[in-house]
Design a protein around this motif. Structure first.
Motif, PDB file in Angstrom:
ATOM      1  N   ARG A  39       0.799  -1.227   0.000  1.00 55.07           N
ATOM      2  CA  ARG A  39       0.000   0.000   0.000  1.00 55.07           C
ATOM      3  C   ARG A  39       0.824   1.265   0.000  1.00 55.07           C
ATOM      4  N   PHE A  40       0.219   2.295  -0.578  1.00 51.87           N
ATOM      5  CA  PHE A  40       0.839   3.602  -0.766  1.00 51.87           C
ATOM      6  C   PHE A  40       1.472   4.147   0.516  1.00 51.87           C
ATOM      7  N   THR A  41       0.693   4.178   1.557  1.00 47.01           N
ATOM      8  CA  THR A  41       1.173   4.785   2.791  1.00 47.01           C
ATOM      9  C   THR A  41       2.322   4.015   3.421  1.00 47.01           C
ATOM     10  N   THR A  70      -5.148  -2.937  -7.860  1.00 50.24           N
ATOM     11  CA  THR A  70      -6.521  -3.374  -7.636  1.00 50.24           C
ATOM     12  C   THR A  70      -7.022  -2.637  -6.404  1.00 50.24           C
ATOM     13  N   THR A  71      -8.231  -2.928  -6.001  1.00 48.83           N
ATOM     14  CA  THR A  71      -8.780  -2.276  -4.822  1.00 48.83           C
ATOM     15  C   THR A  71      -9.186  -3.342  -3.814  1.00 48.83           C
ATOM     16  N   LEU A  72      -8.779  -3.143  -2.591  1.00 47.53           N
ATOM     17  CA  LEU A  72      -9.116  -4.078  -1.521  1.00 47.53           C
ATOM     18  C   LEU A  72      -9.597  -3.274  -0.331  1.00 47.53           C
ATOM     19  N   ASP A  73     -10.752  -3.621   0.190  1.00 49.83           N
ATOM     20  CA  ASP A  73     -11.298  -2.907   1.341  1.00 49.83           C
ATOM     21  C   ASP A  73     -11.377  -1.408   1.080  1.00 49.83           C
ATOM     22  N   GLY A  74     -11.653  -1.055  -0.138  1.00 52.60           N
ATOM     23  CA  GLY A  74     -11.795   0.354  -0.451  1.00 52.60           C
ATOM     24  C   GLY A  74     -10.492   1.107  -0.668  1.00 52.60           C
ATOM     25  N   PRO A  76      -6.530   1.222  -2.641  1.00 56.05           N
ATOM     26  CA  PRO A  76      -5.739   0.639  -3.715  1.00 56.05           C
ATOM     27  C   PRO A  76      -4.739  -0.367  -3.146  1.00 56.05           C
ATOM     28  N   GLU A  77      -4.517  -1.427  -3.877  1.00 53.91           N
ATOM     29  CA  GLU A  77      -3.502  -2.406  -3.495  1.00 53.91           C
ATOM     30  C   GLU A  77      -2.667  -2.701  -4.731  1.00 53.91           C
TER      31      GLU A  77
END
Lengths: 174, 174
Positions: A39-41, A70-74, A76-77
């Motif tokens: 993840r980004f953070t 993709t998106t996971l739990d709202g 981006p992943e």
DNA sequence: ACTGCCGGTCTGTTCACCGGACCATGGTCG
DNA sequence: CGACCATGGTCCGGTGAACAGACCGGCAGT
């Protein structure tokens, strides 16, 4: 690395590879993906990279087919594609060179073959099995060279325990 | 690559390695040294790099212990040190990745084990001997993928014939 | 409705790279 | 002996990338 895209005219595929992974930060970002960061953070916390540059690198790597988004739990992943996972020898050989030629004698991290538990050698081979395990078959753990410069962030702390490459890194809250 | 020196705070030795070889042009310069290029002008002809940047890179690589600078026939001559030669796996794996993931299927150049003549595999191993030959034991020759973008300079022409790595590349006059 | 987190974008400054002009040294040739 | 040229640089102005830091929109929880 360090370019702005554009080793025009260079027939050699090394130049083409560098257009994809040669810019500043790119290989450090990829290393973190091998370690299970997604993840980004988390990348930002671990690398101290500017948000704008991280965005640009991730977008570029997705465009070049090295990552998927993709998106996971709202949220981006990002995940390595097959082409991205094929960059493991590059990341491994550079890190190994850094250890042996610009750092202390002791490795910061050690990689072992998950199937048999043997540490791999400088060329990435498992001495027991005689194979060169891919990143999916490796486990990282901290080496004997306790690094005084070691960072203290969620990612660095999570890597203090042995961890299988490419599996999601569990980041302790706080 | 692509930095201006300064992955401060990064304990990982990958970051240290990138401070040495991560700037733009550096790995292409090193590739040419493996191919047997040793002089300023030959690098410049082959790479189309600005003189100022080439000077800066060579000075930096000498300062970092990757190259030595001596004088031969009144001209500077640059040679890879032991640490520099240890970068071969990095150059090889990146070029191989570029061929397989951003280029055509056919390799631009093929490397074979000088002792037995067998081509090495994607991980640099000699299938016949079971070893991973160092660059001093490899011979390069053009591959089957005749590259339409191939450059036309003295260095590129000299590499059209098989050549042992690390030995001086004989550059035809004119 | 308020707060905080996440994943961004935007802005101004700094810094590296670029292309091209210029220059110092040393060998060659008439 | 003087002119020329190849080599290996340095210097300079312009441009584009990276940096730090401010700002912002969507969503979750309370």
């Amino acid at each position: 690395m360090a370019l702005g895209t554009g080793y025009d005219q260079q027939g050699c595929y090394l130049a083409r590879a560098l257009e994809v992974v040669g810019e500043r930060w790119t290989l450090l970002i990829l290393r973190d993906f091998f370690f299970g960061v997604r993840r980004f953070t988390d990348l930002r916390d671990h690398l101290d990279i500017s948000r704008a540059v991280l965005t640009a690198r991730l977008d570029g790597l997705v465009a070049d087919g090295v990552l998927t988004r993709t998106t996971l739990d709202g949220h981006p992943e990002y995940l390595l594609t097959e082409a991205g996972r094929a960059l493991w020898p590059v990341v491994f050989s550079l890190a190994r060179w850094g250890e042996q030629h610009v750092g202390a004698r002791h490795p910061a991290r050690v990689f072992s073959h998950a199937d048999c538990g043997t540490d791999v050698d400088a060329l990435g081979r498992c001495p027991a099995c005689g194979t060169v395990p891919g990143p999916e078959d490796l486990v990282v753990r901290p080496g004997t060279g306790a690094n005084p410069m070691r960072r203290d962030d969620r990612v660095a702390r999570a890597l203090e325990r042995p961890h299988r490459l490419l599996t999601r890194l569990e980041l302790a809250a706080v």
